[in-house]
Design a protein around this motif. Structure first.
Motif, PDB file in Angstrom:
ATOM      1  N   TYR A  42       0.834  -1.203   0.000  1.00 22.11           N
ATOM      2  CA  TYR A  42       0.000   0.000   0.000  1.00 22.11           C
ATOM      3  C   TYR A  42       0.871   1.257   0.000  1.00 22.11           C
ATOM      4  CZ  TYR A  42      -3.938   3.075   1.069  1.00 22.11           C
ATOM      5  OH  TYR A  42      -4.907   4.053   1.011  1.00 22.11           O
ATOM      6  N   ARG A  43       1.907   1.267   0.822  1.00 13.92           N
ATOM      7  CA  ARG A  43       2.802   2.434   0.866  1.00 13.92           C
ATOM      8  C   ARG A  43       3.549   2.603  -0.455  1.00 13.92           C
ATOM      9  NH1 ARG A  43       6.761   1.838   4.256  1.00 13.92           N
ATOM     10  NH2 ARG A  43       6.328  -0.257   5.070  1.00 13.92           N
ATOM     11  N   SER A  44       3.830   1.498  -1.130  1.00 19.22           N
ATOM     12  CA  SER A  44       4.442   1.584  -2.449  1.00 19.22           C
ATOM     13  C   SER A  44       3.478   2.225  -3.440  1.00 19.22           C
ATOM     14  CB  SER A  44       4.850   0.180  -2.932  1.00 19.22           C
ATOM     15  OG  SER A  44       5.553   0.250  -4.146  1.00 19.22           O
ATOM     16  N   GLN A  45       2.211   1.840  -3.360  1.00 19.77           N
ATOM     17  CA  GLN A  45       1.187   2.447  -4.231  1.00 19.77           C
ATOM     18  C   GLN A  45       1.058   3.944  -3.966  1.00 19.77           C
ATOM     19  OE1 GLN A  45      -0.349   0.917  -6.658  1.00 19.77           O
ATOM     20  NE2 GLN A  45      -0.794  -1.207  -6.158  1.00 19.77           N
ATOM     21  N   LEU A  46       1.196   4.354  -2.712  1.00 12.91           N
ATOM     22  CA  LEU A  46       1.139   5.783  -2.396  1.00 12.91           C
ATOM     23  C   LEU A  46       2.252   6.553  -3.094  1.00 12.91           C
ATOM     24  CD1 LEU A  46       0.322   5.718   1.446  1.00 12.91           C
ATOM     25  CD2 LEU A  46      -1.197   6.485  -0.394  1.00 12.91           C
ATOM     26  N   LEU A  47       3.370   5.875  -3.353  1.00 15.99           N
ATOM     27  CA  LEU A  47       4.497   6.487  -4.065  1.00 15.99           C
ATOM     28  C   LEU A  47       4.383   6.300  -5.581  1.00 15.99           C
ATOM     29  CD1 LEU A  47       7.499   5.431  -1.771  1.00 15.99           C
ATOM     30  CD2 LEU A  47       6.307   7.631  -1.829  1.00 15.99           C
ATOM     31  N   LYS A  48       3.220   5.800  -6.028  1.00 12.42           N
ATOM     32  CA  LYS A  48       2.970   5.570  -7.465  1.00 12.42           C
ATOM     33  C   LYS A  48       3.863   4.469  -8.041  1.00 12.42           C
ATOM     34  CE  LYS A  48       0.145   9.088  -7.309  1.00 12.42           C
ATOM     35  NZ  LYS A  48      -1.318   8.863  -7.232  1.00 12.42           N
ATOM     36  N   VAL A  49       4.253   3.523  -7.187  1.00  8.97           N
ATOM     37  CA  VAL A  49       5.036   2.374  -7.641  1.00  8.97           C
ATOM     38  C   VAL A  49       4.203   1.117  -7.397  1.00  8.97           C
ATOM     39  CG1 VAL A  49       7.154   1.033  -7.384  1.00  8.97           C
ATOM     40  CG2 VAL A  49       7.208   3.523  -7.098  1.00  8.97           C
ATOM     41  N   PRO A  50       3.553   0.594  -8.426  1.00 13.03           N
ATOM     42  CA  PRO A  50       2.691  -0.574  -8.242  1.00 13.03           C
ATOM     43  C   PRO A  50       3.481  -1.873  -8.123  1.00 13.03           C
ATOM     44  CG  PRO A  50       2.758   0.017 -10.547  1.00 13.03           C
ATOM     45  CD  PRO A  50       3.564   1.081  -9.817  1.00 13.03           C
ATOM     46  N   VAL A  51       2.842  -2.884  -7.571  1.00 11.42           N
ATOM     47  CA  VAL A  51       3.387  -4.237  -7.590  1.00 11.42           C
ATOM     48  C   VAL A  51       2.996  -4.861  -8.927  1.00 11.42           C
ATOM     49  CG1 VAL A  51       3.339  -6.508  -6.503  1.00 11.42           C
ATOM     50  CG2 VAL A  51       3.093  -4.443  -5.094  1.00 11.42           C
ATOM     51  N   VAL A  52       3.982  -5.377  -9.646  1.00 12.04           N
ATOM     52  CA  VAL A  52       3.702  -6.004 -10.936  1.00 12.04           C
ATOM     53  C   VAL A  52       3.812  -7.518 -10.787  1.00 12.04           C
ATOM     54  CG1 VAL A  52       4.403  -6.240 -13.345  1.00 12.04           C
ATOM     55  CG2 VAL A  52       4.499  -3.995 -12.231  1.00 12.04           C
ATOM     56  N   TYR A  53       2.734  -8.199 -11.155  1.00 14.31           N
ATOM     57  CA  TYR A  53       2.649  -9.650 -11.044  1.00 14.31           C
ATOM     58  C   TYR A  53       3.066 -10.300 -12.355  1.00 14.31           C
ATOM     59  CZ  TYR A  53       0.168 -14.174 -11.176  1.00 14.31           C
ATOM     60  OH  TYR A  53      -0.168 -15.492 -11.320  1.00 14.31           O
ATOM     61  N   TYR A  54       4.015 -11.253 -12.251  1.00 14.97           N
ATOM     62  CA  TYR A  54       4.502 -11.985 -13.419  1.00 14.97           C
ATOM     63  C   TYR A  54       3.972 -13.418 -13.374  1.00 14.97           C
ATOM     64  CZ  TYR A  54       7.663  -8.170 -14.605  1.00 14.97           C
ATOM     65  OH  TYR A  54       8.173  -6.952 -14.987  1.00 14.97           O
ATOM     66  N   PRO A  55       2.925 -13.717 -14.137  1.00 16.97           N
ATOM     67  CA  PRO A  55       2.275 -15.028 -14.042  1.00 16.97           C
ATOM     68  C   PRO A  55       3.103 -16.195 -14.551  1.00 16.97           C
ATOM     69  CG  PRO A  55       1.340 -13.763 -15.851  1.00 16.97           C
ATOM     70  CD  PRO A  55       2.244 -12.830 -15.103  1.00 16.97           C
ATOM     71  N   THR A  56       4.107 -15.927 -15.387  1.00 14.52           N
ATOM     72  CA  THR A  56       4.893 -17.031 -15.955  1.00 14.52           C
ATOM     73  C   THR A  56       6.089 -17.418 -15.079  1.00 14.52           C
ATOM     74  OG1 THR A  56       6.254 -15.506 -17.266  1.00 14.52           O
ATOM     75  CG2 THR A  56       4.248 -16.383 -18.306  1.00 14.52           C
ATOM     76  N   ILE A  57       6.314 -16.699 -13.993  1.00 12.97           N
ATOM     77  CA  ILE A  57       7.385 -17.043 -13.053  1.00 12.97           C
ATOM     78  C   ILE A  57       6.754 -17.844 -11.916  1.00 12.97           C
ATOM     79  CG2 ILE A  57       9.255 -16.200 -11.604  1.00 12.97           C
ATOM     80  CD1 ILE A  57       9.576 -15.525 -14.568  1.00 12.97           C
ATOM     81  N   HIS A  58       7.164 -19.101 -11.779  1.00  9.48           N
ATOM     82  CA  HIS A  58       6.486 -20.019 -10.868  1.00  9.48           C
ATOM     83  C   HIS A  58       7.347 -20.412  -9.667  1.00  9.48           C
ATOM     84  CE1 HIS A  58       3.894 -21.645 -14.459  1.00  9.48           C
ATOM     85  NE2 HIS A  58       3.652 -20.372 -14.173  1.00  9.48           N
ATOM     86  N   ALA A  59       6.669 -20.711  -8.555  1.00  8.72           N
ATOM     87  CA  ALA A  59       7.311 -21.272  -7.364  1.00  8.72           C
ATOM     88  C   ALA A  59       6.282 -22.096  -6.613  1.00  8.72           C
ATOM     89  CB  ALA A  59       7.872 -20.165  -6.473  1.00  8.72           C
ATOM     90  N   LEU A  60       6.766 -23.011  -5.776  1.00  9.32           N
ATOM     91  CA  LEU A  60       5.888 -23.834  -4.952  1.00  9.32           C
ATOM     92  C   LEU A  60       5.918 -23.326  -3.517  1.00  9.32           C
ATOM     93  CD1 LEU A  60       6.810 -27.435  -6.191  1.00  9.32           C
ATOM     94  CD2 LEU A  60       4.820 -26.051  -6.821  1.00  9.32           C
ATOM     95  N   HIS A  61       4.744 -23.225  -2.916  1.00  7.24           N
ATOM     96  CA  HIS A  61       4.630 -22.731  -1.541  1.00  7.24           C
ATOM     97  C   HIS A  61       3.996 -23.815  -0.678  1.00  7.24           C
ATOM     98  CE1 HIS A  61       3.115 -19.436   1.419  1.00  7.24           C
ATOM     99  NE2 HIS A  61       4.220 -20.019   1.824  1.00  7.24           N
ATOM    100  N   PHE A  62       4.812 -24.408   0.205  1.00 12.41           N
ATOM    101  CA  PHE A  62       4.335 -25.478   1.081  1.00 12.41           C
ATOM    102  C   PHE A  62       3.838 -24.866   2.395  1.00 12.41           C
ATOM    103  CE2 PHE A  62       7.866 -27.027  -1.547  1.00 12.41           C
ATOM    104  CZ  PHE A  62       7.225 -28.042  -2.254  1.00 12.41           C
ATOM    105  N   ALA A  63       2.813 -24.044   2.298  1.00 11.31           N
ATOM    106  CA  ALA A  63       2.372 -23.253   3.447  1.00 11.31           C
ATOM    107  C   ALA A  63       1.615 -24.106   4.454  1.00 11.31           C
ATOM    108  CB  ALA A  63       1.495 -22.101   2.985  1.00 11.31           C
ATOM    109  N   LYS A  64       1.884 -23.817   5.740  1.00 10.38           N
ATOM    110  CA  LYS A  64       1.107 -24.384   6.840  1.00 10.38           C
ATOM    111  C   LYS A  64       0.572 -23.214   7.656  1.00 10.38           C
ATOM    112  CE  LYS A  64       3.617 -28.743   7.300  1.00 10.38           C
ATOM    113  NZ  LYS A  64       4.392 -29.617   8.215  1.00 10.38           N
ATOM    114  N   HIS A  65      -0.718 -22.962   7.550  1.00  7.95           N
ATOM    115  CA  HIS A  65      -1.303 -21.794   8.189  1.00  7.95           C
ATOM    116  C   HIS A  65      -1.521 -22.026   9.675  1.00  7.95           C
ATOM    117  CE1 HIS A  65      -1.812 -19.790   4.366  1.00  7.95           C
ATOM    118  NE2 HIS A  65      -2.384 -20.874   3.883  1.00  7.95           N
TER     119      HIS A  65
END
Length: 255
Positions: free
Chosen positions: A202-225
């Motif tokens: 959010y603070r990055s957006q306030l500085l006009k710097v968006p988060v850019v999502y790259y759908p073709t870059i992949h990783a596995l997340h073995f999350a345990k919530h």
């Protein structure tokens, strides 16, 4: 331009060894592993030395944001990280190849992106998305998520095929130009365990710097919530962080 990868272990020593992602990354990049518990330092010291991984064995018991800020400062002061370098926040329960990171950074340079997110999956077959990119939540969104388990902020990754600006990405993987991370003063350390990632984006957006999502870059997340029942510490931490973010969002409106 160099790449620095920050990993924080909070009782994740055996998982880190089992996933065995970091040794491959350390062959090409600067990997810094910050131990948040003394037993992690004991379990990982020799393993890190054998795999060219920098290990930090001090300042235990910090929150997620403060730990990564600690690593960022260490990279600047001890490893000569410069503003044009890339600083990556990587969860210890995540697997990604060095090739995918190299491709991401090439894309960031080509597109002049200062803050990037990637496509996380929950299984080897890459059929189950990790809902790691979302829209900024409102009070109503948080209420529906907590009480009814309904989350309308999730972005459907199956409909995103090209690099796309998104509101926020989970802290399980974030890639930022070091100069931008510094401009943001890193994570807000008033958050302990939840919403630090939403706040940073959010603070990055306030500085006009968006988060850019790259759908073709992949990783596995073995999350345990963690347990988020109303009687758990995690639920209370989440609730406190939620209200902290909502108050900040209300008093700092995006234009």
């Amino acid at each position: 331009m160099n790449i620095y990868i920050s990993v924080v272990s909070h009782g994740h020593a055996e998982m880190i060894k089992q996933i065995n992602c970091l040794p491959q990354l350390a062959k090409q990049f600067n990997v810094v592993l910050k131990c948040n518990k003394p037993q992690d330092a004991e379990a990982l010291s020799d393993w890190c030395a054998d795999n060219n991984i920098v290990i930090i064995k001090s300042d235990y018991g910090l929150g997620f944001g403060k730990n990564n800020n600690f690593v960022f400062d260490y990279c600047q002061q001890k490893l000569s990280m410069q503003g044009e370098d890339i600083f990556i926040v990587l969860n210890p329960d995540l697997y990604i190849t060095a090739e995918q990171i190299a491709e991401l950074v090439e894309n960031m340079q080509r597109d002049r992106v200062a803050f990037a997110a990637i496509n996380l999956f929950k299984n080897d077959e890459k059929t189950i998305y990790d809902n790691s990119i979302r829209k900024f939540p409102t009070l109503k969104d948080f209420f529906q998520s907590f009480i009814f388990g309904v989350n309308k902020c999730i972005i459907d990754k199956s409909k995103v095929f090209a690099p796309t600006p998104v509101d926020w990405t989970a802290g399980s993987f974030m890639a930022l130009k070091a100069s931008h991370y510094q401009q943001l003063s890193g994570f807000n350390e008033k958050y302990f365990m939840y919403c630090e990632d939403i706040d940073l984006c959010y603070r990055s957006q306030l500085l006009k710097v968006p988060v850019v999502y790259y759908p073709t870059i992949h990783a596995l997340h073995f999350a345990k919530h963690a347990n988020r029942s109303v009687f758990s510490r995690h639920f209370m931490w989440h609730l406190q962080s939620t209200f902290r973010f909502l108050i900040y969002k209300f008093t700092h409106r995006l234009s």
